[in-house]
Motif scaffolding. Structure first.
Motif: not given
Length: 57
Positions: A1-22
């Motif tokens: 699972m991806s994490r936000c580049v700034h705060c480190g929070a997990e991104l939602p599972a349904e988030a696009q692959i290229n999403r970088r921020f929460c």
């Protein structure tokens, strides 16, 4: 699972692959931090160049 580049929070599972921020707040904070860091680097370089110029004059 991806994490936000700034705060480190997990991104939602349904988030696009290229999403970088929460959210927009993290995206904006990340950009502001990058800008502040770059300004500090440029200020340090300017101070170094001024000091070098004083030595040669």
């Amino acid at each position: 699972m991806s994490r936000c580049v700034h705060c480190g929070a997990e991104l939602p599972a349904e988030a696009q692959i290229n999403r970088r921020f929460c959210d927009d707040r993290c995206r904006s904070a990340f950009r502001h931090a990058q800008t502040r860091r770059r300004i500090a680097e440029l200020a340090a370089e300017l101070a170094r160049l001024r000091a070098a110029r004083e030595v040669t004059e």
